[in-house]
Design a protein around this motif. Structure first.
Motif, mmCIF file in Angstrom:
data_model
loop_
_atom_site.group_PDB
_atom_site.id
_atom_site.type_symbol
_atom_site.label_atom_id
_atom_site.label_comp_id
_atom_site.label_asym_id
_atom_site.label_seq_id
_atom_site.Cartn_x
_atom_site.Cartn_y
_atom_site.Cartn_z
ATOM 1 N N ALA A 164 0.308 -7.683 8.780
ATOM 2 C CA ALA A 164 1.562 -8.118 9.395
ATOM 3 C C ALA A 164 1.997 -9.492 8.894
ATOM 4 O O ALA A 164 3.197 -9.775 8.807
ATOM 5 C CB ALA A 164 1.420 -8.123 10.917
ATOM 6 N N THR A 202 5.085 -0.376 2.862
ATOM 7 C CA THR A 202 3.932 -0.605 3.735
ATOM 8 C C THR A 202 3.113 -1.739 3.132
ATOM 9 O O THR A 202 2.800 -1.719 1.937
ATOM 10 C CB THR A 202 3.062 0.665 3.852
ATOM 11 O OG1 THR A 202 3.884 1.749 4.304
ATOM 12 C CG2 THR A 202 1.909 0.456 4.824
ATOM 13 N N GLU A 242 -6.439 3.114 6.562
ATOM 14 C CA GLU A 242 -5.639 3.392 5.378
ATOM 15 C C GLU A 242 -6.067 2.432 4.274
ATOM 16 O O GLU A 242 -6.526 1.330 4.547
ATOM 17 C CB GLU A 242 -4.150 3.192 5.658
ATOM 18 C CG GLU A 242 -3.564 4.251 6.549
ATOM 19 C CD GLU A 242 -2.061 4.074 6.754
ATOM 20 O OE1 GLU A 242 -1.517 3.039 6.329
ATOM 21 O OE2 GLU A 242 -1.440 4.961 7.333
ATOM 22 N N THR A 247 0.814 -1.216 0.000
ATOM 23 C CA THR A 247 0.000 0.000 0.000
ATOM 24 C C THR A 247 0.851 1.271 0.000
ATOM 25 O O THR A 247 0.315 2.367 -0.103
ATOM 26 C CB THR A 247 -0.953 0.023 1.208
ATOM 27 O OG1 THR A 247 -0.187 0.018 2.414
ATOM 28 C CG2 THR A 247 -1.897 -1.183 1.189
ATOM 29 N N SER A 303 6.459 -1.684 7.132
ATOM 30 C CA SER A 303 5.448 -1.400 8.142
ATOM 31 C C SER A 303 4.098 -1.921 7.671
ATOM 32 O O SER A 303 3.919 -2.275 6.512
ATOM 33 C CB SER A 303 5.380 0.107 8.433
ATOM 34 O OG SER A 303 5.078 0.818 7.250
ATOM 35 N N VAL A 304 3.168 -1.943 8.590
ATOM 36 C CA VAL A 304 1.821 -2.424 8.299
ATOM 37 C C VAL A 304 0.886 -1.229 8.242
ATOM 38 O O VAL A 304 0.962 -0.319 9.076
ATOM 39 C CB VAL A 304 1.344 -3.409 9.401
ATOM 40 C CG1 VAL A 304 -0.055 -3.912 9.120
ATOM 41 C CG2 VAL A 304 2.325 -4.570 9.525
ATOM 42 N N ALA A 305 0.030 -1.224 7.214
ATOM 43 C CA ALA A 305 -0.950 -0.136 7.058
ATOM 44 C C ALA A 305 -1.822 -0.063 8.309
ATOM 45 O O ALA A 305 -2.244 -1.090 8.847
ATOM 46 C CB ALA A 305 -1.797 -0.357 5.820
ATOM 47 N N ARG A 306 -2.088 1.141 8.745
ATOM 48 C CA ARG A 306 -2.949 1.341 9.907
ATOM 49 C C ARG A 306 -4.403 1.206 9.489
ATOM 50 O O ARG A 306 -4.751 1.410 8.319
ATOM 51 C CB ARG A 306 -2.713 2.720 10.511
ATOM 52 C CG ARG A 306 -1.316 2.886 11.077
ATOM 53 C CD ARG A 306 -1.173 4.240 11.688
ATOM 54 N NE ARG A 306 -1.471 5.248 10.681
ATOM 55 C CZ ARG A 306 -0.781 6.323 10.446
ATOM 56 N NH1 ARG A 306 0.262 6.576 11.160
ATOM 57 N NH2 ARG A 306 -1.103 7.182 9.510
ATOM 58 N N ALA A 307 -5.229 0.903 10.441
ATOM 59 C CA ALA A 307 -6.676 0.809 10.179
ATOM 60 C C ALA A 307 -7.148 2.125 9.585
ATOM 61 O O ALA A 307 -6.752 3.208 10.010
ATOM 62 C CB ALA A 307 -7.434 0.500 11.461
#
Length: 163
Positions: A120, A116, A161, A86, A155-159
């Motif tokens: 996870a 991103t 996004e 993403t 990193s992991v996209a945040r909720a």
């Protein structure tokens, strides 16, 4: 999609100050690069070589080509292993060393992508995909100096996004 692919670019020197190349300091290193169907690209020599630092130079463009080629190959590799990307940025660097005889060469490029992913659970596969992308990159396969890929961050996209 095997076969040959041909590319064409026109380079036009626009740095004549009226006396041509009558002396090393008597002309600008201004160039306009063109390719059909694309916007013109203002280019020059690098500043240490009497160029215009506000324009792209050949060294910038080689580094940009390596960075973009890895990025595009990486996105393709991720699709193949089910990794949803993403976001992607790269902080690429290059080292060119002059030889003392008026020439020189790139001696190293380091790509430092920040990626991103959507979840996870995709992090390990996202890291591994860099190896496949490096193998596929046409530009990295065409140069005679090392191109290292050092993933800077995954990193992991945040909720909220886009996934």
């Amino acid at each position: 999609m095997l076969g040959e692919h041909h590319y064409r670019v026109q380079a036009e020197w626009t740095g004549d100050r009226g006396t041509g190349t009558s002396g090393y300091r008597d002309y600008d290193r201004l160039v306009t690069l063109r390719s059909e169907g694309k916007p013109d690209l203002p280019a020059s020599a690098d500043k240490p070589f009497r160029g215009d630092p506000s324009r792209w130079n050949p060294e910038d463009m080689l580094l940009a080509a390596l960075s973009e080629c890895h990025l595009l190959s990486y996105l393709h590799a991720c699709v193949g292993v089910g990794v949803v990307i993403t976001g992607y940025t790269d902080d690429a660097t290059a080292l060119m060393t002059e030889d003392g005889k008026g020439g020189g060469a790139f001696t190293e490029v380091v790509l430092r992508p920040r990626v991103t992913v959507a979840a996870a659970s995709m992090i390990d596969a996202a890291l591994t995909a860099h190896h496949q992308a490096h193998e596929w990159c046409f530009i990295a396969n065409s140069v005679n100096f090392p191109v290292r890929v050092e993933p800077a961050e995954i990193s992991v996209a945040r909720a909220g996004e886009p996934a």
